[in-house]
Design a protein around this motif. Structure first.
Motif, PDB file in Angstrom:
ATOM      1  N   SER A 188       0.835  -1.198   0.000  1.00  0.00           N
ATOM      2  CA  SER A 188       0.000   0.000   0.000  1.00  0.00           C
ATOM      3  C   SER A 188       0.870   1.248   0.000  1.00  0.00           C
ATOM      4  O   SER A 188       2.026   1.220   0.428  1.00  0.00           O
ATOM      5  CB  SER A 188      -0.913   0.001   1.226  1.00  0.00           C
ATOM      6  OG  SER A 188      -0.134   0.099   2.399  1.00  0.00           O
ATOM      7  N   ASN A 189       0.287   2.350  -0.477  1.00  0.00           N
ATOM      8  CA  ASN A 189       1.013   3.625  -0.509  1.00  0.00           C
ATOM      9  C   ASN A 189       1.378   4.122   0.877  1.00  0.00           C
ATOM     10  O   ASN A 189       2.428   4.744   1.082  1.00  0.00           O
ATOM     11  CB  ASN A 189       0.168   4.679  -1.222  1.00  0.00           C
ATOM     12  CG  ASN A 189       0.026   4.386  -2.705  1.00  0.00           C
ATOM     13  OD1 ASN A 189       0.923   3.761  -3.299  1.00  0.00           O
ATOM     14  ND2 ASN A 189      -1.068   4.821  -3.299  1.00  0.00           N
ATOM     15  N   SER A 190       0.568   3.869   1.872  1.00  0.00           N
ATOM     16  CA  SER A 190       0.864   4.338   3.244  1.00  0.00           C
ATOM     17  C   SER A 190       2.107   3.669   3.805  1.00  0.00           C
ATOM     18  O   SER A 190       2.943   4.298   4.463  1.00  0.00           O
ATOM     19  CB  SER A 190      -0.339   4.069   4.163  1.00  0.00           C
ATOM     20  OG  SER A 190      -0.633   2.671   4.207  1.00  0.00           O
ATOM     21  N   VAL A 191       2.217   2.388   3.526  1.00  0.00           N
ATOM     22  CA  VAL A 191       3.413   1.679   3.997  1.00  0.00           C
ATOM     23  C   VAL A 191       4.652   2.196   3.300  1.00  0.00           C
ATOM     24  O   VAL A 191       5.716   2.377   3.894  1.00  0.00           O
ATOM     25  CB  VAL A 191       3.255   0.160   3.774  1.00  0.00           C
ATOM     26  CG1 VAL A 191       4.547  -0.583   4.103  1.00  0.00           C
ATOM     27  CG2 VAL A 191       2.104  -0.388   4.591  1.00  0.00           C
ATOM     28  N   LEU A 192       4.529   2.473   2.029  1.00  0.00           N
ATOM     29  CA  LEU A 192       5.664   3.011   1.275  1.00  0.00           C
ATOM     30  C   LEU A 192       6.077   4.387   1.802  1.00  0.00           C
ATOM     31  O   LEU A 192       7.274   4.690   1.927  1.00  0.00           O
ATOM     32  CB  LEU A 192       5.301   3.075  -0.212  1.00  0.00           C
ATOM     33  CG  LEU A 192       5.120   1.719  -0.919  1.00  0.00           C
ATOM     34  CD1 LEU A 192       4.649   1.956  -2.358  1.00  0.00           C
ATOM     35  CD2 LEU A 192       6.388   0.910  -0.889  1.00  0.00           C
ATOM     36  N   ARG A 193       5.091   5.234   2.105  1.00  0.00           N
ATOM     37  CA  ARG A 193       5.438   6.570   2.649  1.00  0.00           C
ATOM     38  C   ARG A 193       6.121   6.456   4.015  1.00  0.00           C
ATOM     39  O   ARG A 193       7.036   7.213   4.339  1.00  0.00           O
ATOM     40  CB  ARG A 193       4.163   7.406   2.743  1.00  0.00           C
ATOM     41  CG  ARG A 193       3.686   7.936   1.391  1.00  0.00           C
ATOM     42  CD  ARG A 193       2.667   9.047   1.575  1.00  0.00           C
ATOM     43  NE  ARG A 193       1.483   8.568   2.286  1.00  0.00           N
ATOM     44  CZ  ARG A 193       0.399   8.037   1.694  1.00  0.00           C
ATOM     45  NH1 ARG A 193       0.367   7.905   0.376  1.00  0.00           N
ATOM     46  NH2 ARG A 193      -0.644   7.637   2.411  1.00  0.00           N
ATOM     47  N   LEU A 194       5.650   5.494   4.813  1.00  0.00           N
ATOM     48  CA  LEU A 194       6.277   5.294   6.127  1.00  0.00           C
ATOM     49  C   LEU A 194       7.739   4.885   5.986  1.00  0.00           C
ATOM     50  O   LEU A 194       8.628   5.358   6.689  1.00  0.00           O
ATOM     51  CB  LEU A 194       5.491   4.217   6.899  1.00  0.00           C
ATOM     52  CG  LEU A 194       6.045   3.865   8.293  1.00  0.00           C
ATOM     53  CD1 LEU A 194       6.017   5.104   9.191  1.00  0.00           C
ATOM     54  CD2 LEU A 194       5.227   2.735   8.932  1.00  0.00           C
ATOM     55  N   ILE A 195       7.981   4.019   5.041  1.00  0.00           N
ATOM     56  CA  ILE A 195       9.368   3.571   4.821  1.00  0.00           C
ATOM     57  C   ILE A 195      10.243   4.729   4.324  1.00  0.00           C
ATOM     58  O   ILE A 195      11.385   4.918   4.760  1.00  0.00           O
ATOM     59  CB  ILE A 195       9.384   2.395   3.825  1.00  0.00           C
ATOM     60  CG1 ILE A 195       8.705   1.168   4.447  1.00  0.00           C
ATOM     61  CG2 ILE A 195      10.813   2.060   3.413  1.00  0.00           C
ATOM     62  CD1 ILE A 195       8.535   0.000   3.485  1.00  0.00           C
ATOM     63  N   GLU A 196       9.706   5.518   3.419  1.00  0.00           N
ATOM     64  CA  GLU A 196      10.478   6.647   2.901  1.00  0.00           C
ATOM     65  C   GLU A 196      10.756   7.669   3.998  1.00  0.00           C
ATOM     66  O   GLU A 196      11.861   8.255   4.076  1.00  0.00           O
ATOM     67  CB  GLU A 196       9.708   7.300   1.748  1.00  0.00           C
ATOM     68  CG  GLU A 196       9.654   6.437   0.491  1.00  0.00           C
ATOM     69  CD  GLU A 196       8.821   7.098  -0.600  1.00  0.00           C
ATOM     70  OE1 GLU A 196       8.205   8.150  -0.302  1.00  0.00           O
ATOM     71  OE2 GLU A 196       8.807   6.564  -1.720  1.00  0.00           O
TER      72      GLU A 196
END
Length: 224
Positions: A188-196
């Motif tokens: 999901s995009n939220s998980v990707l933003r958290l990682i970034e």
């Protein structure tokens, strides 16, 4: 009668002979003292002996002065007066020579003492100065060693931070690859933003640590 008195003045002749003999001894003593002086030697006993001889000649001259005045014949009286005066003048000349010698010798001894005192003081001050130089040299050597150690530490720190930067780049590359994989598997995009976001925070922490360490090492080396 006059001849008898002169003949009877045999005591005057005896005194005169004694005075001349002692004068000869004193003159020889003065010459020996001057030879000792030229060879930088000293003979206080000889100087004292010469002084006694001159004193004795002066006493004999006083006796001769009394004796020649009692001679009734004027020509003979004048003769003995001149002889007495000559003995007295020679005694005074020898005494003056002795006084000059003693004055020179005393001055030489004083100068030798002053030189010894000066050398003693110079030796003490020289040792103190050498001690100061030695202490300063040791301090300078210690400062140089400390500076060299800090420079080596700074170089090591820079090398370590450079390795950290390389590792950061490798980690960043690995993270990109991981993100690509995650994108591929459809996270999901939220998980990707958290990682970034976590990646950016880690990057700022690494940069801050790098600059703090570099500035601290630079200031330490500059103070030295």
């Amino acid at each position: 009668m006059a001849s008898g008195i002169v003949e009877g003045g045999g005591s005057l002749s005896d005194v005169y002979s004694s005075a001349k003999r002692i004068l000869l001894k004193a003159r020889d003593g003065i010459e020996r003292l001057e030879r000792f002086e030229s060879s930088s030697m000293d003979s206080p006993d000889l100087a004292s002996s010469v002084k006694r001889d001159i004193t004795e000649v002066r006493s004999l001259c006083s006796n001769m002065d009394t004796l020649w005045r009692s001679i009734p014949v004027k020509s003979q009286r004048d003769l003995w007066r001149r002889k007495t005066e000559q003995v007295g003048e020679e005694a005074e000349y020898l005494n003056l020579s002795l006084e000059k010698y003693m004055s020179r010798n005393q001055r030489k001894m004083l100068e030798a003492k002053e030189r010894a005192d000066l050398l003693g003081r110079a030796s003490g001050e020289g040792a103190h100065i050498l001690q100061i130089f030695d202490e300063e040299a040791q301090a300078m050597s210690s400062v140089k060693n400390s500076k060299r150690m800090l420079e080596e530490s700074f170089s090591s720190g820079v090398a370590i931070l450079s390795k950290y930067a390389e590792q950061r780049d490798r980690l960043k590359s690995a993270q990109r690859k991981a993100l690509d994989v995650l994108n591929t598997v459809g996270l999901s995009n939220s998980v990707l933003r958290l990682i970034e976001r976590r990646n950016r925070v880690d990057t700022w922490i690494k940069y801050a640590a790098f600059f703090r360490t570099a500035i601290a090492l630079h200031r330490t080396c500059s103070d030295i």
